[in-house]
Design an enzyme around this catalytic site. Sequence first.
Site, PDB file in Angstrom:
ATOM      1  N   TYR A 106     -36.394  40.387  55.067  1.00 55.71           N
ATOM      2  CA  TYR A 106     -36.498  41.292  53.923  1.00 55.71           C
ATOM      3  C   TYR A 106     -35.156  41.885  53.488  1.00 55.71           C
ATOM      4  O   TYR A 106     -34.705  41.656  52.370  1.00 55.71           O
ATOM      5  CB  TYR A 106     -37.502  42.415  54.235  1.00 55.71           C
ATOM      6  CG  TYR A 106     -38.872  41.867  54.529  1.00 55.71           C
ATOM      7  CD1 TYR A 106     -39.601  41.207  53.543  1.00 55.71           C
ATOM      8  CD2 TYR A 106     -39.432  41.947  55.804  1.00 55.71           C
ATOM      9  CE1 TYR A 106     -40.844  40.661  53.811  1.00 55.71           C
ATOM     10  CE2 TYR A 106     -40.678  41.396  56.079  1.00 55.71           C
ATOM     11  CZ  TYR A 106     -41.382  40.752  55.071  1.00 55.71           C
ATOM     12  OH  TYR A 106     -42.599  40.205  55.331  1.00 55.71           O
ATOM     13  N   PRO A 119     -45.833  41.427  47.059  1.00 56.10           N
ATOM     14  CA  PRO A 119     -47.158  40.970  46.613  1.00 56.10           C
ATOM     15  C   PRO A 119     -47.808  41.976  45.657  1.00 56.10           C
ATOM     16  O   PRO A 119     -47.543  43.177  45.726  1.00 56.10           O
ATOM     17  CB  PRO A 119     -47.970  40.880  47.910  1.00 56.10           C
ATOM     18  CG  PRO A 119     -46.959  40.990  49.013  1.00 56.10           C
ATOM     19  CD  PRO A 119     -45.847  41.823  48.462  1.00 56.10           C
ATOM     20  N   HIS A 342     -42.476  44.680  50.373  1.00 58.93           N
ATOM     21  CA  HIS A 342     -43.020  44.056  51.572  1.00 58.93           C
ATOM     22  C   HIS A 342     -42.356  44.460  52.894  1.00 58.93           C
ATOM     23  O   HIS A 342     -42.915  44.250  53.961  1.00 58.93           O
ATOM     24  CB  HIS A 342     -42.908  42.533  51.388  1.00 58.93           C
ATOM     25  CG  HIS A 342     -43.932  41.747  52.117  1.00 58.93           C
ATOM     26  ND1 HIS A 342     -44.507  42.175  53.293  1.00 58.93           N
ATOM     27  CD2 HIS A 342     -44.499  40.546  51.848  1.00 58.93           C
ATOM     28  CE1 HIS A 342     -45.370  41.253  53.706  1.00 58.93           C
ATOM     29  NE2 HIS A 342     -45.384  40.270  52.833  1.00 58.93           N
ATOM     30  N   SER A 553     -51.784  32.683  52.546  1.00 59.69           N
ATOM     31  CA  SER A 553     -52.182  33.888  53.240  1.00 59.69           C
ATOM     32  C   SER A 553     -53.631  34.231  52.947  1.00 59.69           C
ATOM     33  O   SER A 553     -54.029  34.272  51.789  1.00 59.69           O
ATOM     34  CB  SER A 553     -51.295  35.027  52.755  1.00 59.69           C
ATOM     35  OG  SER A 553     -51.170  35.987  53.738  1.00 59.69           O
TER      36      SER A 553
END
Length: 625
Positions: A106, A119, A342, A553
Site C-alpha cells: 500500500y 475498493p 485500503h 475476492s
Amino acid sequence: MLVSLAGMTKPSCLVKPVSLTRIPGRYLTHQEGLPKLPVPPLNQTCDRYLAVLEPIIESEELNQTRTLVEEFQRPGGVGERLQQGLERRAHKAENWLSDWWLQMAYLDYRMPVVIHSSPGVVLPRLEFSDRQGQIRYAAKLIAGVLDFKTMIDNETLPVEYLGGRPLCMSQYYRVLSSCRIPGIKSDSVVNYASNKTPPRHITVVHNFQFYVLDVYNSDCTPLTVDQLYVQLEKICNSSLQTNKEPVGILTSNHRNSWGKAYANLIRDKTNKESVRAIQKSIFTVCLDAPMPRASDDMYRTRAAVQMLHGGGSRWNSGNRWFDKTLQFIVGEDGACGLIYEHAPAEGPPIVALIDHVVEYTYKSDIVRTPMAPLPMPQKLCFNISPELKKDIEEAKQNMNIMVQDLDMKVHVFSYFGKNIPKSYKLSPDAFIQVALQLAYYRMYQHCCATYESASLRMFRLGRTDTIRSASVDSATFVRAMDDQSIQNSEKVALLEKAVKAHRAYTDMAIRGQAIDRHLLGLKLQAIEDLSALPDIFMDTSYAVANHYNLSTSQVPAKTDCVMCFGPVVPDGYGVCYNPMEEHINFAISAFNSCADTSATRLAHALEDALLDMKALLEQTPKAKL
C-alpha cells in the site's frame, strides 16, 4: 491490492442493540490470546510453489524453475539462510508480515489509490423524491456509523470466528478517525482514534466544498438523526454554488505527484488546518450531485463507477478526499455506497460495518422533543495559488483518463446462489472460483495466475494471503468440460475434485500455510540483508506467477450489496462477488486500453460457466449426494 475473504463467517449478533457498558482492556486481552503468524517450512513452500506453476507455465520453463528451486532449498544454501532470518523476525515481531505488507502493498505503491487500490461498495438502490430524502438518509447513515463506533469505543464489538477459532479484531480499530498521508516516495497512515482527545467531528463534502460537522453533544451523546438532518441541511444551503475549485481531486493523482502537490498545499496555514480537519475526522460523507440517468439493468454498473471514481471531474470526482479511510457516498438520485482507502483494512470489517449501518437505517425514526439550536458547521477554506490550480487541472485530466479507461460491469447472476452448490455439498466459493477458471479458459484457451484473497485474521494482526485458484485440478476440469469425448460422469468427478482442491487450498491459506506471503517474506529478507536477490525471484516463472490476470475476492454480506475494484495488471480483470442464497452479485472490471479484455464478455462467459456446471451436475444421476 485486494480485499476479501474466502471462508469468512459473519458474526450473528452485529446489529443487536449496542451495549453502553464499557469493557476496558477486553480488546487487548483478546488480541494477546491470538497465535502469531507462523513461518511455513521452506521445503513445503518450495514444493507447493512448483505445483501452482504447473497450470500456468510451459513445461520447458518449468524445468528451468525446478532447477532454481532445488538450488534455493538445498541444505546450507541461500533459502535456508533467509528462512532462518525470517524465523528470527517472527520470534521478535508481533506479526512478521504485517509491517512489510502495509509498506509494500500500500504505502510504497505509487499508482493512484483510485481504481488501482481503493475498493468501492454499491448499496441497494434508494428512491429519493427530493434533496430532503438524500439528507434524511445521510443523517440516518451517520447515526448508524456512530452507533457502530460506540461498540468499538466500548470494546463490546462481538468477536468474529472462523472454523471455531477467534479472529483478530484490530482492523475495526483502524478504520475510523484515520487517513492516508501522501509522501514524495512513500505514504503513511495516521490514526487519531487513540488520541487523548479523539475526534468528535466528521467531514461532509457537497459541491466540492468541505465542512466540519461535530457529531457529539456537549454531554458526549451522539447527535440524533433529527439534529444531524438540521446540520446537513445548513451545509447544503450554504454550498449551493458549484463553481468552486475541487481541491479533493488532488487526492486522486499519482502518489508522487500528489505528494509534491500536498507539500505545496499545506505550506499555507489555512490550507494546512483544513487538511488536518479532514484527516482527523471520524469519516467523510459525500453528498453527491445526480449522475446521468441509466437504464435499470445498467444502474448498478453506473453506481459502481460512481463509488470507485465519482464519474469524472465534471461529475463527482472532486467531491471526495480519496486518502480518507472511510467515505460514505449518498447521491441526490439515490445512488449510495462507499469507497475506502485500503491500507488499514480488508473488506470484511467494512462489510460488517455496512451491515450494521444498513439495518440501523431501516429503524423507524423516534419522535423527539424540540432541540436546542446547534452552531453552524464550519466550512473549510482553501487558498488556491496559481501552482495549486495547475495541480488541480492536471489531476482532473488524469482522473478523466482513468474514468475513460475503466471498463466496469456489475452483473446480478439470478439463476441460483449459494443454495445450488450447497445442495451438492460443494463449497459455494470454490464452485464460483472454478466457474471463473472455466469462463477464462473458454475465452483465452489457457489458464492464468489467479489471486483470491484469504484471511489471515486467525493470527494476531493478520491481513491476507493468496488462494491460487488456478490449480492442476481446475486446469484438468476446464480442459475436459467442453471435450465431447469425455463422459459426463467423469466431468462431474473432475469438477468435484477441482472444487475440493480449491477448498483444501483455502483451508491451508487461512491457517498460514500458503506460499505467496512466505515467498515475499524470503525476498524481502534478502533485500533487508543487502544480499543479492536469489535467482528464484529473478526467474520468468516468478513474474508470470505474480501477474494476476484474474484478481478476485469473495466479500460476503447480509446486505444485498457488491464490492468492486479495478484490475491489478493492464491486461487483467478485477472480480468481486457477494454470493447470496438465491443469486450472486458480481462486479467485474477491466481496462478499455487493453483490446483483449472485456468485462461484459467475462460476465457472459461466467454466467454460461455457472449454468453449464449446474446442468452437468443435474444431468449426472450420481452427482446428487
